[in-house]
Design a protein around this motif. Structure first.
Motif, short mmCIF file in Angstrom:
data_model
loop_
_atom_site.label_atom_id
_atom_site.label_comp_id
_atom_site.label_asym_id
_atom_site.label_seq_id
_atom_site.Cartn_x
_atom_site.Cartn_y
_atom_site.Cartn_z
N ASN A 85 -25.36 -20.11 17.61
CA ASN A 85 -24.47 -21.19 18.05
C ASN A 85 -24.20 -21.12 19.54
O ASN A 85 -24.21 -22.13 20.23
CB ASN A 85 -23.13 -21.13 17.29
N ALA A 86 -23.96 -19.89 20.04
CA ALA A 86 -23.68 -19.73 21.47
C ALA A 86 -24.89 -20.19 22.29
O ALA A 86 -24.74 -20.80 23.34
CB ALA A 86 -23.34 -18.28 21.78
N LYS A 138 -27.20 -22.39 21.19
CA LYS A 138 -27.45 -23.83 20.97
C LYS A 138 -26.41 -24.69 21.68
O LYS A 138 -26.73 -25.69 22.30
CB LYS A 138 -27.38 -24.16 19.47
N TYR A 139 -25.12 -24.32 21.52
CA TYR A 139 -24.05 -25.20 22.02
C TYR A 139 -23.49 -24.74 23.36
O TYR A 139 -22.75 -25.47 23.99
CB TYR A 139 -22.92 -25.28 20.99
N ASP A 156 -19.61 -17.72 24.94
CA ASP A 156 -20.52 -18.52 25.77
C ASP A 156 -19.72 -19.26 26.83
O ASP A 156 -18.49 -19.29 26.79
CB ASP A 156 -21.32 -19.50 24.89
N GLY A 165 -17.36 -25.77 25.41
CA GLY A 165 -16.18 -25.39 24.63
C GLY A 165 -15.88 -26.40 23.53
O GLY A 165 -16.64 -27.34 23.29
N ILE A 166 -14.75 -26.19 22.85
CA ILE A 166 -14.41 -27.00 21.67
C ILE A 166 -12.95 -27.46 21.83
O ILE A 166 -12.07 -26.65 22.13
CB ILE A 166 -14.54 -26.15 20.39
N LEU A 209 -13.35 -25.79 11.94
CA LEU A 209 -14.75 -25.42 12.22
C LEU A 209 -15.43 -24.66 11.09
O LEU A 209 -16.65 -24.77 10.92
CB LEU A 209 -14.82 -24.55 13.48
N ARG A 244 -18.66 -30.61 11.60
CA ARG A 244 -19.33 -30.50 12.90
C ARG A 244 -18.58 -31.33 13.92
O ARG A 244 -18.07 -32.39 13.60
CB ARG A 244 -20.78 -30.98 12.80
N ASP A 295 -19.94 -32.65 16.61
CA ASP A 295 -20.81 -33.77 16.94
C ASP A 295 -22.02 -33.67 16.00
O ASP A 295 -22.91 -32.84 16.19
CB ASP A 295 -21.24 -33.63 18.41
N GLY A 347 -28.98 -27.79 13.12
CA GLY A 347 -27.80 -27.23 12.42
C GLY A 347 -27.61 -27.83 11.04
O GLY A 347 -28.10 -28.92 10.76
N GLY A 354 -23.08 -22.89 8.96
CA GLY A 354 -23.13 -21.57 9.60
C GLY A 354 -21.78 -20.87 9.66
O GLY A 354 -21.65 -19.71 9.24
N LEU A 355 -20.77 -21.56 10.17
CA LEU A 355 -19.47 -20.89 10.34
C LEU A 355 -18.77 -20.68 8.99
O LEU A 355 -18.01 -19.73 8.84
CB LEU A 355 -18.58 -21.68 11.31
N ALA A 356 -19.04 -21.57 8.02
CA ALA A 356 -18.49 -21.36 6.67
C ALA A 356 -19.06 -20.05 6.12
O ALA A 356 -18.34 -19.23 5.53
CB ALA A 356 -18.87 -22.52 5.75
N ALA A 408 -16.59 -20.94 24.67
CA ALA A 408 -15.95 -20.58 23.41
C ALA A 408 -16.21 -19.12 23.10
O ALA A 408 -17.23 -18.56 23.52
CB ALA A 408 -16.48 -21.46 22.28
N PHE A 424 -16.07 -16.42 19.77
CA PHE A 424 -15.92 -16.21 18.33
C PHE A 424 -15.89 -14.70 18.08
O PHE A 424 -16.80 -13.98 18.51
CB PHE A 424 -17.12 -16.81 17.56
#
Ligand code: ADP
Length: 271
Positions: free
Chosen positions: A162-163, A165-166, A195, A199-200, A208, A214, A216, A225, A229-231, A254, A256
């Motif tokens: 995720n870091a 990708k986003y 990352d 950010g979010i 999340l 998601r 977006d 995606g 993933g986060l679940a 962000a 995590f």
């Protein structure tokens, strides 16, 4: 429910007491609603690539039958959609396996520093594609938790992916492993992935880790995606007696953090 109760020895037929019992069906109903929502979401997520596949098959059987260039292009898109479906099914199966095992405490001693190295090695190609340098800071001594090695690898992989990708292309991703303390004062391991991307926004943070949530959807799909993933990370950590914390400031990236109950090498050797 109201239950009239007649105590022994009473002379008339009237009840001596009325027993009031409250059956709160709300939690049960909530679980049922969540399950129905989940099935609806999963079906919708699978239907989207399937509809695309069916559309392209029809085009290949009809208008594009004799167009070699279009055929190549459509086959490429169909492969991407089929891969997406396969990834979704893999993630759904992983989630349900973790949930089925939720009551079992994983008990293999695992050195988190070793897991960090393994995950970083596995994601070097993606990091190079995104021109991101992954900086790792781990203590020299082993950081041992009792866990399920594969699940912990999967969870960390999701966070680092995720870091990459986003987060922002061309910037750094920091992975830090350090000992800490829970709010109750128990020793814990903290494994953070940070990352420096967009950010979010704060309103998204509490949701999340919900399945299929998601920020977006189009961006997530484009990045391959599934919204699971986060679940998955949350469930893995719950099963390990840990938790996930998320911090973010819009425009600054962000962070995590996986919090896991910590075992010192001596306590593991000593049982
Ligand atoms: P996905 O498969 O879409 O990546 P996840 O459950 O892993 O699903 O993440 C849920 C959503 O959280 C992502 O779609 C994305 O919008 C957001 N997200 C996750 N990690 C980051 C991050 N490091 N920076 C910004 N947004 C993120």
């Amino acid at each position: 429910f109201v239950t009239p109760v007649k105590l022994a020895g009473g002379a008339d037929s009237r009840p001596d007491i009325l027993l009031l019992t409250f059956n709160d069906l709300t939690p049960l109903r909530r679980v049922e609603e969540m399950r129905a929502d989940f099935v609806a979401n999963a079906s919708h997520e699978l239907r989207t690539p399937l509809a695309a596949l069916l559309g392209f098959i029809e085009t290949l059987q009809g208008p594009a039958r004799s167009d070699a260039v279009a055929r190549e292009k459509f086959l490429g898109i169909m492969q991407a959609q089929a891969t997406r479906m396969a990834r979704l099914i893999d993630d759904l199966l992983s989630l349900s396996r973790i949930e089925l095992n939720a009551h079992l405490q994983p008990s293999t001693p695992v050195d988190l520093a070793v897991i960090v190295r393994q995950v970083v090695d596995g994601l070097q190609t993606l990091a190079r594609d995104r021109e991101v340098e992954i900086k790792v800071a781990t203590p020299e001594a082993p950081v041992i938790v009792l866990g399920d090695r594969d699940e912990l690898i999967r969870a960390l992989e999701n966070l680092v992916e995720n870091a990459l990708k986003y987060g922002a292309a061309g910037k750094r991703v920091d992975i830090t492993l350090a000992p800490g303390q829970t709010r109750a004062g128990a020793p814990e391991a903290r494994l953070s992935v940070r990352d420096y991307g967009p950010g979010i926004a704060p309103e998204h943070l509490p949701r999340l880790t919900e399945r299929f949530y998601r920020v977006d959807v189009a961006d997530s799909r484009q990045q391959g995606g599934t919204g699971l993933g986060l679940a998955l990370v949350k469930h893995v950590l719950n099963r390990h007696g840990g938790r996930l914390s998320i911090e973010s400031t819009l425009g600054q990236g962000a962070s995590f953090t996986m919090h896991l109950p910590l075992r010192t090498a001596e306590s593991v050797i000593g049982g």
